[in-house]
Motif scaffolding. Structure first.
Motif, PDB file in Angstrom:
ATOM      1  N   PHE A  23       7.522  63.649 -21.238  1.00 48.75           N
ATOM      2  CA  PHE A  23       8.535  64.671 -21.518  1.00 48.75           C
ATOM      3  C   PHE A  23       8.479  65.777 -20.474  1.00 48.75           C
ATOM      4  O   PHE A  23       7.496  65.931 -19.756  1.00 48.75           O
ATOM      5  CB  PHE A  23       8.384  65.249 -22.929  1.00 48.75           C
ATOM      6  CG  PHE A  23       7.072  65.943 -23.198  1.00 48.75           C
ATOM      7  CD1 PHE A  23       6.983  67.331 -23.194  1.00 48.75           C
ATOM      8  CD2 PHE A  23       5.923  65.213 -23.481  1.00 48.75           C
ATOM      9  CE1 PHE A  23       5.791  67.971 -23.457  1.00 48.75           C
ATOM     10  CE2 PHE A  23       4.729  65.839 -23.757  1.00 48.75           C
ATOM     11  CZ  PHE A  23       4.656  67.221 -23.738  1.00 48.75           C
ATOM     12  N   CYS A  24       9.559  66.521 -20.362  1.00 49.94           N
ATOM     13  CA  CYS A  24       9.661  67.655 -19.441  1.00 49.94           C
ATOM     14  C   CYS A  24       9.951  68.913 -20.251  1.00 49.94           C
ATOM     15  O   CYS A  24      10.750  68.881 -21.188  1.00 49.94           O
ATOM     16  CB  CYS A  24      10.789  67.443 -18.436  1.00 49.94           C
ATOM     17  SG  CYS A  24      10.601  65.993 -17.398  1.00 49.94           S
ATOM     18  N   ASP A  46      17.508  58.698 -19.964  1.00 55.40           N
ATOM     19  CA  ASP A  46      16.132  59.178 -20.023  1.00 55.40           C
ATOM     20  C   ASP A  46      16.057  60.667 -19.711  1.00 55.40           C
ATOM     21  O   ASP A  46      17.076  61.341 -19.582  1.00 55.40           O
ATOM     22  CB  ASP A  46      15.222  58.358 -19.106  1.00 55.40           C
ATOM     23  CG  ASP A  46      15.599  58.487 -17.637  1.00 55.40           C
ATOM     24  OD1 ASP A  46      16.474  59.312 -17.304  1.00 55.40           O
ATOM     25  OD2 ASP A  46      15.014  57.761 -16.824  1.00 55.40           O
ATOM     26  N   THR A  47      14.848  61.195 -19.572  1.00 59.89           N
ATOM     27  CA  THR A  47      14.663  62.638 -19.363  1.00 59.89           C
ATOM     28  C   THR A  47      15.380  63.142 -18.117  1.00 59.89           C
ATOM     29  O   THR A  47      15.871  64.264 -18.107  1.00 59.89           O
ATOM     30  CB  THR A  47      13.172  62.983 -19.251  1.00 59.89           C
ATOM     31  OG1 THR A  47      12.583  62.205 -18.222  1.00 59.89           O
ATOM     32  CG2 THR A  47      12.443  62.754 -20.547  1.00 59.89           C
ATOM     33  N   SER A  66      12.914  67.795 -22.802  1.00 61.87           N
ATOM     34  CA  SER A  66      13.583  66.511 -22.651  1.00 61.87           C
ATOM     35  C   SER A  66      12.538  65.419 -22.839  1.00 61.87           C
ATOM     36  O   SER A  66      11.532  65.397 -22.138  1.00 61.87           O
ATOM     37  CB  SER A  66      14.216  66.434 -21.257  1.00 61.87           C
ATOM     38  OG  SER A  66      14.847  65.208 -21.061  1.00 61.87           O
ATOM     39  N   ASP A  68      11.384  61.275 -23.483  1.00 62.83           N
ATOM     40  CA  ASP A  68      11.628  59.835 -23.466  1.00 62.83           C
ATOM     41  C   ASP A  68      11.016  59.229 -24.718  1.00 62.83           C
ATOM     42  O   ASP A  68       9.818  59.377 -24.954  1.00 62.83           O
ATOM     43  CB  ASP A  68      10.955  59.175 -22.246  1.00 62.83           C
ATOM     44  CG  ASP A  68      11.739  59.338 -20.967  1.00 62.83           C
ATOM     45  OD1 ASP A  68      12.940  59.646 -21.033  1.00 62.83           O
ATOM     46  OD2 ASP A  68      11.141  59.146 -19.890  1.00 62.83           O
TER      47      ASP A  68
END
Length: 160
Positions: A23-24, A46-47, A66, A68
Motif C-alpha cells: 500500500f501507499c 492497482d495502487t 491506496s 492492493d
C-alpha cells in the motif's frame, strides 16, 4: 498562479499471517489533514492507478491510502480469498496508518473498484462507525450470481 502543496508518499507493505499487502500512504506536509480516504484496488486498478488522484487530494489536505488487495498488484497471494478476511486486513492497514497520529479524524471515506467493492461493503457492515462514505466504482459481485448489468445493479441496491 497556484501554489503546489508538498505531499509525503510512503510505499509500505505489512504482513498478515503469510500474506504481504502492499500500500501507499499520501500525507499532506504543508496543510492540516481534513479527511481520510482509502482507495482499494482490483486486478485492473492497482495502487498506481490512484497515484495522481491521491497526490492531488493529499495536496488539498486529505490523508490518502491506496491499497492492493491480496493477490493483486504487488501484494502476495493468500489462501483465504473472502471479503470478510480482506476487510480485516484492510482495517488492519488503516489502523496501522492511524497509529501514532495525534489527530482525531474519525471516520474513513472508502473508495473501491471492481472486485474490491464487496470487500468495502463487508468493511461497512463490520465497522459502520468507522465509515463516513463509500464509493463503489464498477462493482462486481459473483456472490449473488449476477450475470447482467441490470441483475448486478438490482443486487447491489439491496446492499447500498
Amino acid at each position: 498562479m497556484s501554489v503546489k502543496m508538498r505531499v509525503d508518499v510512503k510505499v509500505r507493505k505489512l504482513r498478515f499471517k503469510s500474506t504481504y499487502v502492499y500500500f501507499c500512504v499520501y500525507t499532506p506536509e504543508t496543510v492540516k489533514i481534513k479527511y481520510r480516504v482509502a482507495f482499494i484496488g482490483s486486478p485492473v486498478c492497482d495502487t498506481l492507478a490512484f497515484n495522481q488522484l491521491c497526490r492531488d487530494m493529499a495536496g488539498k489536505g486529505c490523508l490518502c491510502v491506496s491499497i492492493d488487495l491480496p493477490g493483486f498488484g504487488n501484494s502476495s497471494v493468500m489462501a483465504e480469498q473472502t471479503n470478510a478476511y480482506r476487510a480485516q486486513i484492510i482495517w488492519g492497514i488503516l489502523d496501522d496508518v492511524d497509529f501514532g497520529r495525534n489527530e482525531d479524524l474519525g471516520k474513513w471515506h472508502l473508495v473501491s473498484h471492481g472486485s474490491s467493492c464487496g470487500t468495502v461493503l463487508e468493511m461497512t457492515r463490520t465497522q459502520p462507525n468507522s465509515v463516513l462514505s463509500r464509493t463503489l466504482i464498477a462493482p462486481v459481485s459473483h456472490r449473488f450470481g449476477f450475470t447482467s448489468h441490470e441483475n448486478r445493479m438490482s443486487g447491489l441496491r439491496r446492499w447500498v
